[in-house]
Design a protein around this motif. Sequence first.
Motif, short mmCIF file in Angstrom:
data_model
loop_
_atom_site.label_atom_id
_atom_site.label_comp_id
_atom_site.label_asym_id
_atom_site.label_seq_id
_atom_site.Cartn_x
_atom_site.Cartn_y
_atom_site.Cartn_z
N THR A 157 0.83 -1.20 0.00
CA THR A 157 0.00 0.00 0.00
C THR A 157 0.87 1.25 0.00
O THR A 157 2.03 1.24 0.39
CB THR A 157 -0.90 0.01 1.24
N ASP A 158 0.26 2.35 -0.47
CA ASP A 158 0.99 3.62 -0.50
C ASP A 158 1.30 4.08 0.91
O ASP A 158 0.50 3.94 1.83
CB ASP A 158 0.14 4.70 -1.18
N ARG A 159 2.49 4.63 1.11
CA ARG A 159 2.86 5.21 2.40
C ARG A 159 2.62 6.71 2.32
O ARG A 159 2.88 7.35 1.30
CB ARG A 159 4.33 4.90 2.70
N GLU A 160 2.14 7.29 3.41
CA GLU A 160 1.92 8.73 3.45
C GLU A 160 3.24 9.45 3.26
O GLU A 160 4.24 9.16 3.94
CB GLU A 160 1.28 9.12 4.78
N LEU A 161 3.26 10.38 2.33
CA LEU A 161 4.49 11.11 2.05
C LEU A 161 4.61 12.32 2.99
O LEU A 161 3.62 12.97 3.31
CB LEU A 161 4.52 11.58 0.60
N PRO A 162 5.82 12.63 3.42
CA PRO A 162 6.01 13.77 4.33
C PRO A 162 5.96 15.09 3.59
O PRO A 162 6.10 15.15 2.37
CB PRO A 162 7.43 13.52 4.87
N ARG A 163 5.77 16.15 4.33
CA ARG A 163 5.92 17.49 3.79
C ARG A 163 7.40 17.85 3.82
O ARG A 163 8.09 17.56 4.79
CB ARG A 163 5.12 18.51 4.62
N TRP A 164 7.87 18.48 2.76
CA TRP A 164 9.28 18.82 2.71
C TRP A 164 9.48 20.08 1.87
O TRP A 164 8.63 20.45 1.07
CB TRP A 164 10.10 17.67 2.14
N HIS A 165 10.59 20.75 2.10
CA HIS A 165 10.91 21.95 1.35
C HIS A 165 12.43 22.07 1.26
O HIS A 165 13.17 21.53 2.09
CB HIS A 165 10.28 23.19 1.97
N THR A 166 12.88 22.76 0.23
CA THR A 166 14.31 22.85 -0.02
C THR A 166 14.68 24.24 -0.52
O THR A 166 13.83 24.98 -1.02
CB THR A 166 14.75 21.79 -1.06
N ALA A 167 15.96 24.59 -0.36
CA ALA A 167 16.47 25.87 -0.86
C ALA A 167 17.95 25.73 -1.13
O ALA A 167 18.64 24.91 -0.51
CB ALA A 167 16.22 26.99 0.16
N SER A 168 18.43 26.53 -2.06
CA SER A 168 19.86 26.53 -2.39
C SER A 168 20.25 27.92 -2.86
O SER A 168 19.46 28.61 -3.51
CB SER A 168 20.16 25.50 -3.50
N ALA A 169 21.46 28.34 -2.51
CA ALA A 169 21.94 29.66 -2.92
C ALA A 169 23.43 29.60 -3.21
O ALA A 169 24.18 28.86 -2.56
CB ALA A 169 21.67 30.70 -1.83
N GLN A 170 23.84 30.35 -4.19
CA GLN A 170 25.25 30.43 -4.54
C GLN A 170 25.98 31.37 -3.59
O GLN A 170 25.56 32.51 -3.39
CB GLN A 170 25.41 30.92 -5.98
N GLY A 171 27.03 30.87 -2.99
CA GLY A 171 27.87 31.71 -2.16
C GLY A 171 28.91 32.43 -3.02
O GLY A 171 28.70 32.62 -4.22
N PRO A 172 30.04 32.81 -2.44
CA PRO A 172 31.08 33.52 -3.20
C PRO A 172 31.88 32.57 -4.07
O PRO A 172 33.11 32.45 -3.95
CB PRO A 172 31.92 34.15 -2.09
N ARG A 173 31.21 31.86 -4.94
CA ARG A 173 31.81 30.92 -5.89
C ARG A 173 31.44 31.34 -7.30
O ARG A 173 30.54 32.15 -7.52
CB ARG A 173 31.29 29.50 -5.62
N ARG A 203 9.46 28.18 6.14
CA ARG A 203 10.55 29.11 5.78
C ARG A 203 11.91 28.56 6.15
O ARG A 203 12.93 29.17 5.83
CB ARG A 203 10.35 30.44 6.51
N ALA A 204 11.98 27.41 6.80
CA ALA A 204 13.22 26.95 7.40
C ALA A 204 14.33 26.74 6.38
O ALA A 204 15.46 27.20 6.58
CB ALA A 204 12.98 25.67 8.21
N ALA A 205 14.06 26.01 5.30
CA ALA A 205 15.11 25.74 4.33
C ALA A 205 15.66 27.04 3.75
O ALA A 205 16.88 27.24 3.65
CB ALA A 205 14.59 24.83 3.22
N THR A 206 14.76 27.94 3.38
CA THR A 206 15.19 29.23 2.82
C THR A 206 16.01 30.03 3.82
O THR A 206 17.04 30.62 3.47
CB THR A 206 13.95 30.04 2.39
N GLU A 207 15.59 30.05 5.09
CA GLU A 207 16.29 30.83 6.09
C GLU A 207 17.64 30.21 6.46
O GLU A 207 18.60 30.92 6.75
CB GLU A 207 15.42 31.00 7.33
N LEU A 208 17.74 28.89 6.47
CA LEU A 208 19.03 28.24 6.72
C LEU A 208 20.05 28.68 5.68
O LEU A 208 21.19 29.06 6.00
CB LEU A 208 18.88 26.72 6.69
N VAL A 209 19.64 28.64 4.43
CA VAL A 209 20.53 29.01 3.33
C VAL A 209 20.85 30.50 3.36
O VAL A 209 22.01 30.92 3.23
CB VAL A 209 19.88 28.59 2.00
N ARG A 210 19.82 31.32 3.54
CA ARG A 210 20.02 32.77 3.54
C ARG A 210 20.94 33.19 4.67
O ARG A 210 21.85 34.01 4.49
CB ARG A 210 18.67 33.48 3.67
N THR A 211 20.73 32.62 5.85
CA THR A 211 21.55 32.99 7.00
C THR A 211 23.00 32.57 6.82
O THR A 211 23.93 33.32 7.13
CB THR A 211 20.98 32.36 8.29
#
Length: 234
Positions: free
Chosen positions: A2-18, A195-203
Amino acid sequence: MTDRELPRWHTASAQGPRKLNADAVGAYAAAGGAGIVFALADGVGDHPSAARAARTAASAAARTPVGHGAVKAVLAAQRAVHDLGGTGDCVLVVAVQSDKGYHLAWVGDARAYAWDGYTVRQVTKDHTLAQYFRDHDQPVTPRMEHVVTTSVRTAGEHEIGTAVVATGGLLLTSDGVHKTLSGATMLDILGMADRAATELVRTAISIGGSDNATAIVVDPPRAEDITKKFRVAA
């Protein structure tokens, strides 16, 4: 099955000084399948071949069937990177949803943390020269933190790290996040929900991080229903 309930998730990525962002993420749940696979890769170096390797590895790992497990997902990423030719390489962490929570596999210094809504705890162990020296009670220099001892292209199957997170959610990060932010800071930011993924990356970038920064946050199930506890970072 049977199908398993999928979790809620979010992601973010940002380029640093590269010159470019060589981090990549993947997540895939097959229709009618048994769960979801998350993957986060970080290219070794600041050049297009590293970014291509990371994108290829994250995609191949995430597309691995859930039933094959996390180690097989890393090996699928390895085959895909070898098929590219050239020398591009990356590190990788994979989380595969299972009946017992999440099975993890990794190479290099991409990390996974257990996150239950109130505590965050590192469950992977960096494959770096610094960690090797710490394990042998030897002095460590800052440069050693950035020298990986395994990678997608080079690791043998016996060198792939494994762990299980039995309950709760997850945080997957590239070193641009976890080598810049303290555990306490990450814990505070994880409380920001969507907002967590976005704020982790931004910070991480805003306080002077020297690398690209990427995060996947997988929410704990029914976090709002959990009895309130003290919040702890470890």
